[in-house]
Structure formats: structure tokens, C-alpha cells
Design an enzyme around this catalytic site. Structure first.
Site, PDB file in Angstrom:
ATOM      1  N   LYS A  94       0.864  -1.172   0.000  1.00 60.15           N
ATOM      2  CA  LYS A  94       0.000   0.000   0.000  1.00 60.15           C
ATOM      3  C   LYS A  94       0.904   1.227   0.000  1.00 60.15           C
ATOM      4  CE  LYS A  94      -4.166  -1.859   2.137  1.00 60.15           C
ATOM      5  NZ  LYS A  94      -5.122  -1.344   1.143  1.00 60.15           N
ATOM      6  N   GLU A 123      -3.327  -0.617  -8.073  1.00 64.58           N
ATOM      7  CA  GLU A 123      -4.741  -0.452  -7.756  1.00 64.58           C
ATOM      8  C   GLU A 123      -5.059   1.026  -7.573  1.00 64.58           C
ATOM      9  OE1 GLU A 123      -6.095  -2.857  -4.483  1.00 64.58           O
ATOM     10  OE2 GLU A 123      -4.603  -4.410  -4.928  1.00 64.58           O
ATOM     11  N   ASP A 150     -10.630  -0.731  -7.763  1.00 72.36           N
ATOM     12  CA  ASP A 150     -11.087  -1.246  -6.473  1.00 72.36           C
ATOM     13  C   ASP A 150     -12.176  -0.324  -5.945  1.00 72.36           C
ATOM     14  OD1 ASP A 150     -11.470  -2.121  -3.911  1.00 72.36           O
ATOM     15  OD2 ASP A 150      -9.383  -2.056  -3.318  1.00 72.36           O
ATOM     16  N   LYS A 180     -14.312  -7.416  -3.732  1.00 71.52           N
ATOM     17  CA  LYS A 180     -14.477  -7.696  -2.311  1.00 71.52           C
ATOM     18  C   LYS A 180     -15.976  -7.849  -2.072  1.00 71.52           C
ATOM     19  CE  LYS A 180     -10.479  -4.796  -1.351  1.00 71.52           C
ATOM     20  NZ  LYS A 180      -9.963  -3.554  -0.739  1.00 71.52           N
TER      21      LYS A 180
END
Length: 350
Positions: A153, A209, A234, A261
Site C-alpha cells: 500500500k 490499484e 477497487d 471484495k
């Protein structure tokens, strides 16, 4: 089939603070759905509803009230209408997986080699946001554990320092030895995104992402058309709940990948819509958990195994909480495994 429903709120505590683009998580609120047979309470099924604050489209102030209302409707009808829950993806995921658990009476929610303990699911090693030193230590630990794909990240510290971390990995491991994914969580501006993508591409990054903030479809479409490395969407998918909206987004932006997700992107049934539309457009995909406890993580992993994924998945978050629910999931090197020889029960104080 006469079913009773209990809603069980729980507060989970992270073993270590989890740094994200929206701050640092130390606690996590979830709601467990318990379905039980009115005549035989030994027949039961659990699901997990886990909206993420400031991110989920259904993270509402009256979340628990709405959840209890849907539970009441479920018991009155003895079933649920998933279309009614389309705009509440974390609730939908909880209900549909609780029902799957109830029907199977086993944590092996689908019959797959993964559920039988014959195969593992390759996963990425996740590096949380933090200082250069803390991220460096996490990288070293993941490498020692045998991960062959690391996801970092980025966007929390200086971009040059983040490049140094990625360069360190590349100096020691080739692309064939170690794949790298990065997640910008929308940290780049529309003016500097392309130049940053070009620098990242020099390090043979697998994908990035959400380089810019969600909701800028024209700018994102420009980036996906010009990018030197694959872009995965995302946050862009959150709140896009109808089939027509999904088609419109994919047609306009044309990303290289989407990341799904279930708690955020429409439950299992909604994610299967995303996959069908993505594959029709030659867009790749993978599945990721969203900081659920082991109940939600097991449901995601069991479902993912039915899809026969070809890429490493983002399912390595089961060891995050001090007070997690015991479920026979194990991480062995860089794969998630289900151990069918361990107890096939869930114990939650209701």
C-alpha cells in the site's frame, strides 16, 4: 424450514495498528448473523456483515437497525430477496453466506479441492502503510516466509521512499522470482499520475490499484488507455450496484483488472455479475477480503475456490485480530489452506 435469526454485534481488536489511506485502524466492528432452526438449534449457519467506515456504500449510521429490519423480513418470508439488498453489499454477503453455511452444515461451504484440504489458494503478502522502516521490516518478514507476490500500500509516505522500497526488492529478486503489486488507494493526482506510473513501470510492477480517486471516470479512462503498467479498479466499483451501471463503468474505463471484495462490491451474487461482465471484455480480476474476521474470510475463500482463479488472491488477512473466531484456515508459505481435519464448528457467545 422455519428459521430464527440473531444479530450479534462484535468489536474486534487489531493485533497491530493497520495503516490505510483512510487512517489507522485499531478496532473493527462487525455483525454476525446467526440462522438457526426453530425446532432444532443444532442446525445453524453464520454469516458476517462487516462494512468499512468511510468506504462501504452501506456504512450507515443506522446500519444495525436496517440489518435487523432485513432479518425480520427474512424470518417472515423464510427467505431473502437479494435484489432488495443490492444496495447493501455487506449485509447481502452476510445473509447469503449464513444461508450457505446453514444449508451445508459445514464450514466447507462448497465442495472443492480447497474445502477438502487438497489444494491451497495462492495469496499475496500484504505490506501495510507506515514509515519506511516499518514497511521495510514487513517486506523482509514476507520474503522469509516464502511469499512470491508482495502487495504494498503506497501513498502514505514520500513517493521517492516508496520507490526505494520497491527498488530494494527488485535489486534482490527478479520479476520471475517476486511479483509486485501496489495499491495507491487514490493517492495520485490526475496531473502527476501518469508520470508516477511510468516510474513504477521501470520496476516491472504487476499492477497498480486505484491510482487516482474514484469517481473520475474520464480521467481514469485516459490513464487506462495510456498506462505503461496494468491498472486495477477497487474503490471505483463501490456503490456501482446495478448491472447497467457495471456495464457502463467497464465500457468507459476499460481497466486491465478489477478487484472484487464481496462485502463492498455486491456480495457473492454481485461479484459474480462483475466477473461475468469483466470476462466478456477480456478484463482480468482477483478476489480480496476486506478486513473481515475469519467467518467472512472463510466464506470468501470457499467461494473463490469455486472460481478456479489463475492469479494470487488477496486473502491473507485472517491473522489480524486478537479476538478472531477460530476457523481451520492456515497460511502455509504463500498459500491459504483449509484444514478439514480440525473442528467444523463456530463458537460465538450469543
Amino acid at each position: 424450514m422455519s428459521i430464527k435469526i440473531k444479530i450479534l454485534p462484535r468489536l474486534l481488536h487489531f493485533k497491530q495498528p493497520a495503516g490505510t489511506s483512510r487512517g489507522v485502524y485499531t478496532i473493527r466492528k462487525v455483525w454476525y448473523i446467526l440462522l438457526s432452526n426453530a425446532a432444532n438449534p443444532e442446525l445453524y449457519g453464520y454469516g458476517e456483515c462487516a462494512p468499512l467506515p468511510d468506504l462501504s456504500c452501506d456504512a450507515l449510521p443506522d446500519y444495525e437497525d436496517k440489518l435487523r429490519l432485513f432479518a425480520q423480513k427474512f424470518t417472515e418470508r423464510n427467505n431473502f430477496d437479494w435484489e432488495e439488498l443490492r444496495n447493501y453489499p455487506s449485509m447481502l454477503f452476510g445473509f447469503e453466506t449464513a444461508l450457505q453455511h446453514y444449508q451445508r452444515q459445514s464450514l466447507q461451504l462448497w465442495d472443492t479441492p480447497f474445502a477438502r484440504g487438497e489444494e491451497g489458494i495462492p495469496i499475496n503478502g500484504l505490506i501495510w502503510m507506515g514509515s519506511y522502516e516499518k514497511m521495510y521490516q514487513q517486506i523482509q518478514k514476507k520474503i522469509r516466509k516464502g511469499f512470491r507476490l508482495i502487495k504494498l500500500k503506497i501513498g502514505a509516505i514520500d513517493f521517492e521512499e516508496e520507490l526505494r522500497l520497491l527498488t530494494y526488492i527488485r535489486e534482490h529478486f527478479s520479476k520471475e522470482q517476486m511479483e509486485l503489486r501496489v495499491d495507491a488507494n487514490g493517492a495520485f493526482s490526475t496531473t502527476d499520475a501518469l508520470s508516477k506510473l511510468e516510474r513504477l513501470a521501470q520496476l516491472e510492477i504487476h499492477s497498480i490499484e486505484q491510482p487516482i480517486k474514484a469517481g473520475q471516470w474520464k480521467e481514469m479512462a485516459r490513464l487506462t488507455a495510456q498506462t505503461p503498467l496494468p491498472i486495477a479498479l477497487d474503490e471505483e466499483l463501490i456503490g456501482i450496484n446495478t448491472l447497467d451501471e457495471k456495464k457502463a463503468l467497464l465500457d468507459m474505463i476499460r481497466p486491465q483488472y478489477i478487484i472484487l471484495k464481496p462485502s463492498l462490491h455486491g456480495g457473492i451474487v454481485g461479484c459474480e455479475e462483475w466477473i461475468k461482465e469483466a470476462e466478456a471484455r477480456n478484463i482480468g480480476w482477483w478476489i480480496t477480503s476486506a478486513l473481515e474476521s475469519n467467518i467472512g474470510l472463510n466464506a470468501i475463500a470457499q467461494w473463490t475456490a469455486t472460481l478456479h482463479p489463475t492469479l494470487p488472491q488477496g486473502l491473507g488477512t485472517g491473522m489480524l485480530f486478537e479476538d478472531n473466531i477460530e476457523i481451520p484456515l492456515e497460511i502455509r508459505e504463500d498459500q491459504l489452506w483449509f484444514n478439514p481435519n480440525k473442528p467444523d464448528t463456530i463458537c460465538i457467545d450469543s
